[in-house]
Design a protein around this motif. Structure first.
Motif, PDB file in Angstrom:
ATOM      1  N   MET A  51     115.835 -56.420  99.878  1.00  0.00           N
ATOM      2  CA  MET A  51     116.538 -55.180 100.242  1.00  0.00           C
ATOM      3  C   MET A  51     115.571 -54.059 100.632  1.00  0.00           C
ATOM      4  N   LEU A  52     114.416 -53.979  99.976  1.00  0.00           N
ATOM      5  CA  LEU A  52     113.471 -52.905 100.328  1.00  0.00           C
ATOM      6  C   LEU A  52     112.873 -53.155 101.706  1.00  0.00           C
ATOM      7  N   SER A  53     112.591 -54.423 102.003  1.00  0.00           N
ATOM      8  CA  SER A  53     112.060 -54.742 103.338  1.00  0.00           C
ATOM      9  C   SER A  53     113.085 -54.409 104.415  1.00  0.00           C
ATOM     10  N   ALA A  54     114.349 -54.721 104.153  1.00  0.00           N
ATOM     11  CA  ALA A  54     115.406 -54.419 105.135  1.00  0.00           C
ATOM     12  C   ALA A  54     115.542 -52.907 105.316  1.00  0.00           C
ATOM     13  N   ALA A  55     115.466 -52.166 104.210  1.00  0.00           N
ATOM     14  CA  ALA A  55     115.579 -50.703 104.297  1.00  0.00           C
ATOM     15  C   ALA A  55     114.376 -50.130 105.057  1.00  0.00           C
ATOM     16  N   GLU A  56     113.182 -50.644 104.764  1.00  0.00           N
ATOM     17  CA  GLU A  56     111.988 -50.140 105.462  1.00  0.00           C
ATOM     18  C   GLU A  56     112.056 -50.466 106.954  1.00  0.00           C
TER      19      GLU A  56
END
Ligand code: MLT
Length: 308
Positions: free
Chosen positions: A96-101
């Protein structure tokens, strides 16, 4: 027991599975090849490339679990799996953090024309005037879908001093207040936002959530982002909106067909496009692979599944 890994999975995940089972890694299988093979396996581990169709499920005589190393399970025929008693698990938090970034990276790339300017400079040009951008500071970001990834995007955009409008039928005023966002309808977001990003799963309710009607409401300076699933934004309507300068730009990571075929906007100057890279970081790939491997190990050893 035997586990088939049919999409590329990080080594850490494969190694974990190999501690317990006989693991075969075979990527790029056609549906027919998968149908022929699947009967020998107790577990199938996939990413987004493998389509687990009703035919595959029907042939899966020993299969107990399908593990999706990632969030979206739209490439699995869940009703067919459920009917056959096959558990489907995903790894909803690992990327999820990679997708948000990636969403923030796409927004800023689009706002400052970074891919177009890079291509121009590499072609030997020096076009400073052509690539006049816009700031995101003080602008309004519409977030459609305020789940795990949408909320992380909102948090990061607030760090860039953006105001957040959000649409999510499952989010109440208390949660919105906690996140510092204003709830609004999709149409209201279309009218007011400078940037709009979608973070819903692809379902019959969310397919084409941004369509001609919504593009007609948008400001000519509006820019849209899709790092969630192809089809949430209607691709033909988006192509028309970009060609007719109804909106200023789009940053798109996901497509109805991947790789996209005859897509109306991929070649346009005001579109920034990447090949489904939202979860493609070293960290996310290890996270989702390890998480799904742990689920498969638990289930094949008679234990519970944590995420379904
Ligand atoms: C996901 O659903 O987890 C992402 O789209 C990444 C992927 O498909 O691997």
């Amino acid at each position: 027991m035997k586990v088939l890994v049919s999409d590329s999975l990080s080594e850490e995940g494969v190694a974990k599975l190999e501690e317990h089972f006989d693991v075969e890694v075979s990527t790029g299988l056609s549906e027919d090849e998968l149908v022929e093979k699947i009967g020998e396996f107790d577990a199938l581990v996939i990413r987004s490339g493998t389509q687990v169709t009703a035919r595959v499920i029907e042939a899966a005589d020993k299969l107990k679990i399908v593990g999706r190393a990632g969030v979206g399970v739209d490439n699995i025929d869940i009703p067919a799996a459920t009917e056959k008693g096959i558990i489907v698990v995903n790894a909803p938090e690992g990327n999820m953090l990679s997708a948000a970034e990636h969403t923030i990276a796409m927004m800023l790339s689009m706002a400052r024309n970074i891919p177009q300017a890079t291509a121009s400079l590499k072609a030997g040009k020096w076009e400073r005037k052509k690539f006049l951008g816009v700031e995101v500071n003080g602008k309004t970001l519409g977030v459609i879908g305020l789940g795990r990834i949408g909320a992380e995007v909102a948090k990061r955009a607030q760090g860039l001093e953006m105001n957040i409008l959000a649409y999510d039928p499952f989010v109440n005023e208390d949660r919105a207040k906690e996140l510092g966002v204003e709830l609004a309808s999709v149409k209201n977001i279309a009218k007011r936002a400078d940037f709009i990003t979608v973070h819903t799963p692809l379902t019959k309710e969310t397919r084409n959530i941004l369509d001609t009607e919504e593009f007609d409401l948008m400001k000519p300076t509006a820019r849209v982002i899709n790092c969630a699933r192809g089809g949430i934004i209607n691709e033909d309507a988006l192509g028309q909106a970009l060609k007719n300068d109804k909106i200023a730009g789009a940053a798109i990571d996901v497509f109805t067909n991947e790789p996209p075929e005859n897509c109306s906007f991929v070649g346009l100057e005001n579109a920034v496009v990447t090949p489904h890279l939202g979860a493609s970081t070293e960290e996310a790939q290890v996270n989702v692979a390890v998480s799904v491997a742990e689920e498969v190990i638990s289930v094949l050893n008679g234990g519970p599944a944590r995420s379904t």
